[in-house]
Design an enzyme around this catalytic site. Structure first.
Site, PDB file in Angstrom:
ATOM      1  N   HIS A 175       0.839  -1.208   0.000  1.00 42.32           N
ATOM      2  CA  HIS A 175       0.000   0.000   0.000  1.00 42.32           C
ATOM      3  C   HIS A 175       0.872   1.256   0.000  1.00 42.32           C
ATOM      4  O   HIS A 175       1.573   1.532   0.966  1.00 42.32           O
ATOM      5  CB  HIS A 175      -0.912   0.001   1.228  1.00 42.32           C
ATOM      6  CG  HIS A 175      -1.640   1.295   1.425  1.00 42.32           C
ATOM      7  ND1 HIS A 175      -1.541   2.031   2.596  1.00 42.32           N
ATOM      8  CD2 HIS A 175      -2.453   1.997   0.606  1.00 42.32           C
ATOM      9  CE1 HIS A 175      -2.273   3.130   2.475  1.00 42.32           C
ATOM     10  NE2 HIS A 175      -2.837   3.128   1.281  1.00 42.32           N
ATOM     11  N   VAL A 198       5.851   2.878   1.611  1.00 38.84           N
ATOM     12  CA  VAL A 198       4.911   1.838   1.191  1.00 38.84           C
ATOM     13  C   VAL A 198       4.774   0.839   2.330  1.00 38.84           C
ATOM     14  O   VAL A 198       5.772   0.429   2.936  1.00 38.84           O
ATOM     15  CB  VAL A 198       5.366   1.139  -0.115  1.00 38.84           C
ATOM     16  CG1 VAL A 198       6.756   0.555   0.019  1.00 38.84           C
ATOM     17  CG2 VAL A 198       4.375   0.057  -0.529  1.00 38.84           C
ATOM     18  N   GLU A 199       3.530   0.501   2.659  1.00 36.69           N
ATOM     19  CA  GLU A 199       3.265  -0.464   3.724  1.00 36.69           C
ATOM     20  C   GLU A 199       3.167  -1.864   3.130  1.00 36.69           C
ATOM     21  O   GLU A 199       2.364  -2.109   2.228  1.00 36.69           O
ATOM     22  CB  GLU A 199       1.956  -0.126   4.427  1.00 36.69           C
ATOM     23  CG  GLU A 199       1.992   1.173   5.200  1.00 36.69           C
ATOM     24  CD  GLU A 199       0.646   1.494   5.829  1.00 36.69           C
ATOM     25  OE1 GLU A 199       0.564   1.548   7.065  1.00 36.69           O
ATOM     26  OE2 GLU A 199      -0.325   1.700   5.078  1.00 36.69           O
ATOM     27  N   VAL A 200       3.982  -2.767   3.621  1.00 33.15           N
ATOM     28  CA  VAL A 200       3.931  -4.165   3.213  1.00 33.15           C
ATOM     29  C   VAL A 200       3.231  -4.942   4.311  1.00 33.15           C
ATOM     30  O   VAL A 200       3.692  -4.977   5.458  1.00 33.15           O
ATOM     31  CB  VAL A 200       5.347  -4.724   2.962  1.00 33.15           C
ATOM     32  CG1 VAL A 200       5.291  -6.221   2.670  1.00 33.15           C
ATOM     33  CG2 VAL A 200       6.012  -3.980   1.806  1.00 33.15           C
ATOM     34  N   SER A 211      -0.932   3.836   8.174  1.00 32.06           N
ATOM     35  CA  SER A 211      -0.955   5.198   7.644  1.00 32.06           C
ATOM     36  C   SER A 211      -2.366   5.759   7.580  1.00 32.06           C
ATOM     37  O   SER A 211      -2.600   6.912   7.954  1.00 32.06           O
ATOM     38  CB  SER A 211      -0.313   5.230   6.256  1.00 32.06           C
ATOM     39  OG  SER A 211      -1.017   4.394   5.351  1.00 32.06           O
TER      40      SER A 211
END
Length: 211
Positions: A139, A150-152, A189
């Site tokens: 994301h 970026v969120e993994v 986030s």
């Protein structure tokens, strides 16, 4: 740049997909784009042209930014891609059907990352029968080519190998991935942004102002 990733599929080319495609192109990756919405191809050309300053230090713009293809059907091309970035509508049933197709036709071991901003991947992997362990959330903040975070987010069955591959790939293209070890509704986030927005609305409603 990991040698094994040279071609990326961008499935869904709205604003988020366009940002991802721009970033991938700037890193000398071939990008195969699919989106059924009429006019998306022309919209992406306009987006790329507006992003021209982003390519200033990345070689000849016309050459680098032209290394993509728009296809009406992504299925016949999935066998050649090394990474999938899915950016479809935030609807559980839609993503479930789409992920089933991506899982069926993508080579074993290829990570399938969803840009989902709220739905965890565990909500739409039920029809993935080939290898759901390579599905996870990737994301981004918007626009993806300008904001590095970026969120993994793996689901409980995502393999460690897939998580590591996604983290390494995102780092290799200049992103700053953060790993969430457990699925959280809305991810980190969005939850922080929602809290800030709620406080801002509260101040305004009580006669305060932001200036």
């Amino acid at each position: 740049m990991p040698q094994e990733i040279s071609t990326v599929a961008v499935v869904g080319c709205g604003v988020i997909g366009m940002g991802w495609a721009t970033l991938f192109l700037s890193r000398d990756l071939k990008v195969i784009i699919s989106d059924p919405v009429e006019g998306t191809k022309d919209a992406f050309k306009t987006y790329l042209d507006q992003a021209r300053p982003f390519f200033e230090d990345r070689g000849d713009f016309e050459q680098v930014a032209s290394n993509y293809e728009f296809v009406s059907d992504i299925v016949p091309r999935l066998a050649e891609v090394d990474f999938v970035q899915e950016n479809g509508p935030e609807r559980q049933e839609f993503k479930r059907d789409l992920l089933e197709i991506l899982d069926q036709h993508t080579r074993p071991g290829v990570v399938i990352a969803s840009s989902s901003s709220g739905l965890p991947s565990s909500a739409f992997i039920q029809h993935c029968k080939v290898d759901p362990t390579r599905v996870l959330i990737g994301h981004p903040f918007n626009p993806p080519h300008l904001i590095p975070l970026v969120e993994v987010v793996p689901h409980p069955g995502t393999s460690e190998q897939s998580v590591c591959a996604a983290m390494e790939f995102y780092r290799s293209i200049g992103k700053r991935p953060i790993l969430l070890h457990h699925e959280v509704p809305g991810f980190v986030s969005n939850r922080l942004q929602a809290a800030i927005n709620n406080e801002a609305y509260s101040l305004i409603s009580r006669g305060g102002y932001l200036g």
